[in-house]
Design a protein around this motif. Sequence first.
Motif, PDB file in Angstrom:
ATOM      1  N   ALA A 110      -7.319 -32.640  15.744  1.00 48.19           N
ATOM      2  CA  ALA A 110      -7.266 -33.351  17.020  1.00 48.19           C
ATOM      3  C   ALA A 110      -8.449 -32.846  17.843  1.00 48.19           C
ATOM      4  N   PRO A 111      -9.018 -33.688  18.692  1.00 48.14           N
ATOM      5  CA  PRO A 111     -10.234 -33.276  19.417  1.00 48.14           C
ATOM      6  C   PRO A 111     -10.106 -31.935  20.154  1.00 48.14           C
ATOM      7  N   TRP A 112      -8.951 -31.635  20.730  1.00 47.51           N
ATOM      8  CA  TRP A 112      -8.814 -30.397  21.495  1.00 47.51           C
ATOM      9  C   TRP A 112      -8.748 -29.153  20.599  1.00 47.51           C
ATOM     10  N   ARG A 113      -8.461 -29.336  19.329  1.00 46.38           N
ATOM     11  CA  ARG A 113      -8.355 -28.178  18.425  1.00 46.38           C
ATOM     12  C   ARG A 113      -9.715 -27.534  18.127  1.00 46.38           C
ATOM     13  N   PHE A 114     -10.787 -28.309  18.219  1.00 44.27           N
ATOM     14  CA  PHE A 114     -12.095 -27.770  17.846  1.00 44.27           C
ATOM     15  C   PHE A 114     -12.640 -26.785  18.875  1.00 44.27           C
ATOM     16  N   PRO A 115     -12.556 -27.058  20.180  1.00 41.94           N
ATOM     17  CA  PRO A 115     -12.950 -26.010  21.134  1.00 41.94           C
ATOM     18  C   PRO A 115     -12.078 -24.754  21.004  1.00 41.94           C
ATOM     19  N   ALA A 116     -10.789 -24.929  20.692  1.00 38.95           N
ATOM     20  CA  ALA A 116      -9.912 -23.772  20.478  1.00 38.95           C
ATOM     21  C   ALA A 116     -10.371 -22.990  19.252  1.00 38.95           C
ATOM     22  N   ARG A 117     -10.745 -23.688  18.196  1.00 37.73           N
ATOM     23  CA  ARG A 117     -11.271 -23.051  16.987  1.00 37.73           C
ATOM     24  C   ARG A 117     -12.542 -22.265  17.306  1.00 37.73           C
ATOM     25  N   ASN A 118     -13.374 -22.811  18.183  1.00 35.63           N
ATOM     26  CA  ASN A 118     -14.649 -22.170  18.502  1.00 35.63           C
ATOM     27  C   ASN A 118     -14.464 -20.807  19.152  1.00 35.63           C
ATOM     28  N   LEU A 120     -12.183 -18.702  18.301  1.00 46.19           N
ATOM     29  CA  LEU A 120     -11.930 -17.794  17.185  1.00 46.19           C
ATOM     30  C   LEU A 120     -13.226 -17.452  16.460  1.00 46.19           C
ATOM     31  N   ILE A 121     -14.078 -18.445  16.282  1.00 38.96           N
ATOM     32  CA  ILE A 121     -15.374 -18.190  15.649  1.00 38.96           C
ATOM     33  C   ILE A 121     -16.137 -17.148  16.452  1.00 38.96           C
ATOM     34  N   ALA A 122     -16.193 -17.325  17.752  1.00 42.49           N
ATOM     35  CA  ALA A 122     -16.909 -16.376  18.619  1.00 42.49           C
ATOM     36  C   ALA A 122     -16.258 -15.002  18.579  1.00 42.49           C
ATOM     37  N   GLY A 123     -14.935 -14.962  18.621  1.00 42.85           N
ATOM     38  CA  GLY A 123     -14.224 -13.689  18.655  1.00 42.85           C
ATOM     39  C   GLY A 123     -14.337 -12.873  17.384  1.00 42.85           C
ATOM     40  N   LEU A 124     -14.558 -13.529  16.260  1.00 47.05           N
ATOM     41  CA  LEU A 124     -14.689 -12.835  14.978  1.00 47.05           C
ATOM     42  C   LEU A 124     -16.120 -12.379  14.698  1.00 47.05           C
ATOM     43  N   SER A 125     -17.057 -12.816  15.514  1.00 44.74           N
ATOM     44  CA  SER A 125     -18.483 -12.635  15.225  1.00 44.74           C
ATOM     45  C   SER A 125     -19.097 -11.452  15.961  1.00 44.74           C
ATOM     46  N   ASP A 126     -20.057 -10.834  15.284  1.00 47.04           N
ATOM     47  CA  ASP A 126     -20.892  -9.822  15.927  1.00 47.04           C
ATOM     48  C   ASP A 126     -22.068 -10.479  16.636  1.00 47.04           C
ATOM     49  N   LEU A 127     -22.417 -11.679  16.225  1.00 45.36           N
ATOM     50  CA  LEU A 127     -23.526 -12.452  16.772  1.00 45.36           C
ATOM     51  C   LEU A 127     -23.259 -13.916  16.476  1.00 45.36           C
ATOM     52  N   VAL A 128     -23.606 -14.796  17.409  1.00 44.79           N
ATOM     53  CA  VAL A 128     -23.529 -16.245  17.201  1.00 44.79           C
ATOM     54  C   VAL A 128     -24.952 -16.780  17.184  1.00 44.79           C
ATOM     55  N   VAL A 129     -25.312 -17.454  16.083  1.00 44.99           N
ATOM     56  CA  VAL A 129     -26.634 -18.073  15.951  1.00 44.99           C
ATOM     57  C   VAL A 129     -26.455 -19.585  15.999  1.00 44.99           C
ATOM     58  N   VAL A 130     -27.189 -20.236  16.893  1.00 43.01           N
ATOM     59  CA  VAL A 130     -27.138 -21.690  17.017  1.00 43.01           C
ATOM     60  C   VAL A 130     -28.389 -22.274  16.368  1.00 43.01           C
ATOM     61  N   LEU A 141     -20.155 -24.908  23.200  1.00 37.98           N
ATOM     62  CA  LEU A 141     -18.842 -24.363  23.585  1.00 37.98           C
ATOM     63  C   LEU A 141     -18.612 -23.017  22.899  1.00 37.98           C
ATOM     64  N   THR A 142     -19.078 -22.885  21.664  1.00 37.00           N
ATOM     65  CA  THR A 142     -18.982 -21.604  20.973  1.00 37.00           C
ATOM     66  C   THR A 142     -19.821 -20.560  21.683  1.00 37.00           C
ATOM     67  N   VAL A 143     -20.993 -20.944  22.177  1.00 39.61           N
ATOM     68  CA  VAL A 143     -21.835 -20.037  22.957  1.00 39.61           C
ATOM     69  C   VAL A 143     -21.084 -19.567  24.201  1.00 39.61           C
ATOM     70  N   ASP A 144     -20.448 -20.491  24.915  1.00 44.87           N
ATOM     71  CA  ASP A 144     -19.669 -20.114  26.102  1.00 44.87           C
ATOM     72  C   ASP A 144     -18.591 -19.099  25.749  1.00 44.87           C
ATOM     73  N   GLU A 145     -17.888 -19.333  24.644  1.00 37.42           N
ATOM     74  CA  GLU A 145     -16.826 -18.416  24.216  1.00 37.42           C
ATOM     75  C   GLU A 145     -17.406 -17.058  23.825  1.00 37.42           C
ATOM     76  N   ALA A 146     -18.573 -17.062  23.185  1.00 37.43           N
ATOM     77  CA  ALA A 146     -19.219 -15.799  22.824  1.00 37.43           C
ATOM     78  C   ALA A 146     -19.593 -15.014  24.078  1.00 37.43           C
ATOM     79  N   GLN A 147     -20.146 -15.692  25.062  1.00 45.64           N
ATOM     80  CA  GLN A 147     -20.555 -15.011  26.289  1.00 45.64           C
ATOM     81  C   GLN A 147     -19.354 -14.443  27.043  1.00 45.64           C
ATOM     82  N   LEU A 148     -18.226 -15.139  26.996  1.00 45.09           N
ATOM     83  CA  LEU A 148     -17.001 -14.606  27.622  1.00 45.09           C
ATOM     84  C   LEU A 148     -16.539 -13.311  26.954  1.00 45.09           C
TER      85      LEU A 148
END
Length: 174
Positions: A110-118, A120-130, A141-148
């Motif tokens: 569902a569309p809202w599940r993907f930002p929620a997934r992002n 988790l991607i950010a939280g599991l990562s030592d670095l996010v590369v776009v 959105l993953t960048v925003d989650e990483a910065q938080l």
Amino acid sequence: PAALYTLGAPQVGPAIAIVGTRSCTSYGLRCAFSLGADLAAAGVHVISGLALGIDAAAHQGALSVDGAGPIGVVGSGLDVVYPKRNQRLWTSVAERGWLLSETPPGVGPAPWRFPARNRLIAGLSDLVVVIESHGSGGSLLTVDEAQLRDVDVAAVPGPIGSAASVGTNRLIRD
């Protein structure tokens, strides 16, 4: 998350997320595949959302070498492959790495599940590369989650005239 569903073996060690647009260019695909392969060969787990485009290319790169197992974080139940054309990739990630979702089995995307997934991607990562991002979209959105979460963010520069690089070039500028 309140619950986490998994397939495969937990992957422990350094982990870098590679994210970007689904509607990428051949340049973006080559960058994602190459970076995914190089990181996995160096013992770094590649995390992505198993979407089309950059995500899939990064995981294909990680799977192309004998290295650290990839980590896929998805926005549906682990038994509901989305997108369907990534079925083989999902299976390979689960066999050689780790597949995670907070969505229960049997539940589709569902569309809202993907930002929620992002998050988790950010939280599991030592670095996010776009690698290639339009002016808005899931990778930002993953960048925003990483910065938080005080997770560092990097971006691969793209051609200045490419719509697929507007977001990444803006990240570098900012």
